[in-house]
Design a protein around this motif. Structure first.
Motif, mmCIF file in Angstrom:
data_model
loop_
_atom_site.group_PDB
_atom_site.id
_atom_site.type_symbol
_atom_site.label_atom_id
_atom_site.label_comp_id
_atom_site.label_asym_id
_atom_site.label_seq_id
_atom_site.Cartn_x
_atom_site.Cartn_y
_atom_site.Cartn_z
ATOM 1 N N ILE A 292 -1.826 -5.662 2.445
ATOM 2 C CA ILE A 292 -0.903 -4.669 1.904
ATOM 3 C C ILE A 292 -0.789 -3.514 2.899
ATOM 4 N N ASP A 293 0.424 -3.105 3.177
ATOM 5 C CA ASP A 293 0.682 -1.967 4.060
ATOM 6 C C ASP A 293 1.248 -0.843 3.196
ATOM 7 N N THR A 294 0.441 0.185 2.948
ATOM 8 C CA THR A 294 0.876 1.245 2.041
ATOM 9 C C THR A 294 1.903 2.184 2.661
ATOM 10 N N SER A 295 2.224 1.973 3.936
ATOM 11 C CA SER A 295 3.340 2.730 4.511
ATOM 12 C C SER A 295 4.665 2.087 4.099
ATOM 13 N N ILE A 296 4.581 0.873 3.542
ATOM 14 C CA ILE A 296 5.771 0.141 3.093
ATOM 15 C C ILE A 296 5.726 -0.110 1.588
ATOM 16 N N ASP A 297 4.568 -0.564 1.109
ATOM 17 C CA ASP A 297 4.411 -0.949 -0.291
ATOM 18 C C ASP A 297 3.961 0.238 -1.141
ATOM 19 N N SER A 298 4.571 0.401 -2.296
ATOM 20 C CA SER A 298 4.153 1.438 -3.227
ATOM 21 C C SER A 298 2.857 1.004 -3.905
ATOM 22 N N VAL A 299 2.181 1.956 -4.538
ATOM 23 C CA VAL A 299 0.955 1.629 -5.266
ATOM 24 C C VAL A 299 1.256 0.619 -6.365
ATOM 25 N N GLY A 300 2.354 0.829 -7.082
ATOM 26 C CA GLY A 300 2.730 -0.094 -8.154
ATOM 27 C C GLY A 300 2.991 -1.488 -7.643
ATOM 28 N N ASP A 301 3.696 -1.598 -6.516
ATOM 29 C CA ASP A 301 3.973 -2.911 -5.938
ATOM 30 C C ASP A 301 2.689 -3.588 -5.471
ATOM 31 N N ALA A 302 1.777 -2.795 -4.904
ATOM 32 C CA ALA A 302 0.498 -3.347 -4.439
ATOM 33 C C ALA A 302 -0.302 -3.898 -5.608
ATOM 34 N N VAL A 303 -0.379 -3.129 -6.687
ATOM 35 C CA VAL A 303 -1.116 -3.586 -7.870
ATOM 36 C C VAL A 303 -0.476 -4.853 -8.422
ATOM 37 N N SER A 304 0.834 -4.887 -8.505
ATOM 38 C CA SER A 304 1.537 -6.063 -9.012
ATOM 39 C C SER A 304 1.240 -7.300 -8.173
ATOM 40 N N ILE B 54 -5.370 2.324 -4.432
ATOM 41 C CA ILE B 54 -4.911 1.052 -4.999
ATOM 42 C C ILE B 54 -5.988 0.441 -5.881
ATOM 43 N N ALA B 55 -7.244 0.512 -5.447
ATOM 44 C CA ALA B 55 -8.338 -0.033 -6.256
ATOM 45 C C ALA B 55 -8.408 0.686 -7.594
ATOM 46 N N ASN B 56 -8.238 2.001 -7.574
ATOM 47 C CA ASN B 56 -8.288 2.790 -8.805
ATOM 48 C C ASN B 56 -7.122 2.442 -9.730
ATOM 49 N N ALA B 57 -5.941 2.260 -9.155
ATOM 50 C CA ALA B 57 -4.770 1.899 -9.957
ATOM 51 C C ALA B 57 -4.931 0.505 -10.553
ATOM 52 N N LEU B 58 -5.490 -0.421 -9.767
ATOM 53 C CA LEU B 58 -5.732 -1.776 -10.275
ATOM 54 C C LEU B 58 -6.784 -1.754 -11.373
ATOM 55 N N ASP B 59 -7.819 -0.954 -11.170
ATOM 56 C CA ASP B 59 -8.870 -0.817 -12.181
ATOM 57 C C ASP B 59 -8.268 -0.319 -13.488
ATOM 58 N N ARG B 60 -7.396 0.670 -13.419
ATOM 59 C CA ARG B 60 -6.733 1.199 -14.615
ATOM 60 C C ARG B 60 -5.879 0.127 -15.292
ATOM 61 N N ILE C 111 -1.447 -7.891 -6.330
ATOM 62 C CA ILE C 111 -2.834 -8.311 -6.537
ATOM 63 C C ILE C 111 -2.986 -8.976 -7.893
ATOM 64 N N VAL C 112 -2.333 -8.434 -8.911
ATOM 65 C CA VAL C 112 -2.388 -9.034 -10.250
ATOM 66 C C VAL C 112 -1.829 -10.453 -10.215
ATOM 67 N N GLN C 113 -0.728 -10.655 -9.515
ATOM 68 C CA GLN C 113 -0.149 -11.996 -9.422
ATOM 69 C C GLN C 113 -1.106 -12.956 -8.731
ATOM 70 N N LEU C 114 -1.809 -12.470 -7.711
ATOM 71 C CA LEU C 114 -2.794 -13.310 -7.028
ATOM 72 C C LEU C 114 -3.939 -13.659 -7.966
ATOM 73 N N LEU C 115 -4.409 -12.685 -8.734
ATOM 74 C CA LEU C 115 -5.500 -12.931 -9.675
ATOM 75 C C LEU C 115 -5.087 -13.930 -10.751
#
Length: 202
Positions: A174-186, A42-48, A188-192
């Motif tokens: 974030i629970d990655t057994s439920i949330d996709s990487v894309g949803d997790a990044v989204s 997730i950190a790598n996807a957010l970084d990208r 975090i972006v909304q929080l930022l």
């Protein structure tokens, strides 16, 4: 402990000036969670995402840092605390340089995470708890470490014979057994954006 003969040297370029040059508000985004929880992914996807949208960033990953800066440290409780302390200091330097910094580390102890948090203003620190269940992390076991720990080949492995202390009040969980990487990044972006670290409209 610093030697009494070591004196802080004032710098002519300020943190605010670096932020103005980078045209952004820096912060530390700290990812914590069990091995295999999805922190680095997730950190790598957010970084990208941040890079692709014009932000200046740097990602510090637990395994990568142990290949260099912290290669002298083991995995005792004491070494884990020192590992995180050093990473906190490096993260502080990046934030001082005006960079949005992402750090992905198991960081199992509340006390060590507090040491890092206390290095920053409240507006500059966000804690992302990757709250993926141990059973899921162990089933994934991307590095084969849980299997080795269960066999006793790795001692003091977090989640098996060394405790992971979950955050009491992370900025986002974030629970990655439920949330996709894309949803997790989204999320975090909304929080930022809500924290005014990112622009509302890019």
């Amino acid at each position: 402990m610093a030697d009494n003969n070591v004196v802080w040297h004032g710098l002519s370029v300020s943190k605010d000036e670096r932020c103005d040059l980078n045209k952004q508000k820096p912060c530390l985004i700290w990812f914590t969670g069990l091995s295999g929880s999805g922190k680095s992914t997730i950190a790598n996807a957010l970084d990208r995402w941040l890079y692709d949208n014009g932000y200046h960033t740097y990602l510090l990953d637990g395994d990568n840092v142990r290949h260099g800066l912290n290669k002298d440290l083991g995995f005792s409780d004491e070494d884990r605390v020192e590992n995180i302390r050093r990473v906190g200091e490096v993260s502080k330097l990046f934030v001082d340089a005006g960079v949005i910094t992402l750090s992905a580390f198991i960081s199992p102890f509340k006390s060590e995470r507090k040491i890092v948090k206390d290095m920053f203003d409240d507006s500059e620190y966000l804690e992302v708890f990757i709250n993926t269940p141990l059973s899921v992390c162990e089933e994934r076991d991307p590095k084969g470490l849980y299997a080795k720990a269960r066999k006793g080949e790795i001692k003091q492995f977090t989640g098996i014979d060394s405790e992971y202390e979950s955050p009491d009040s992370p900025d986002i969980a974030i629970d990655t057994s439920i949330d996709s990487v894309g949803d997790a990044v989204s999320s975090i972006v909304q929080l930022l954006k809500a924290r005014k670290i990112l622009k509302s409209v890019l």
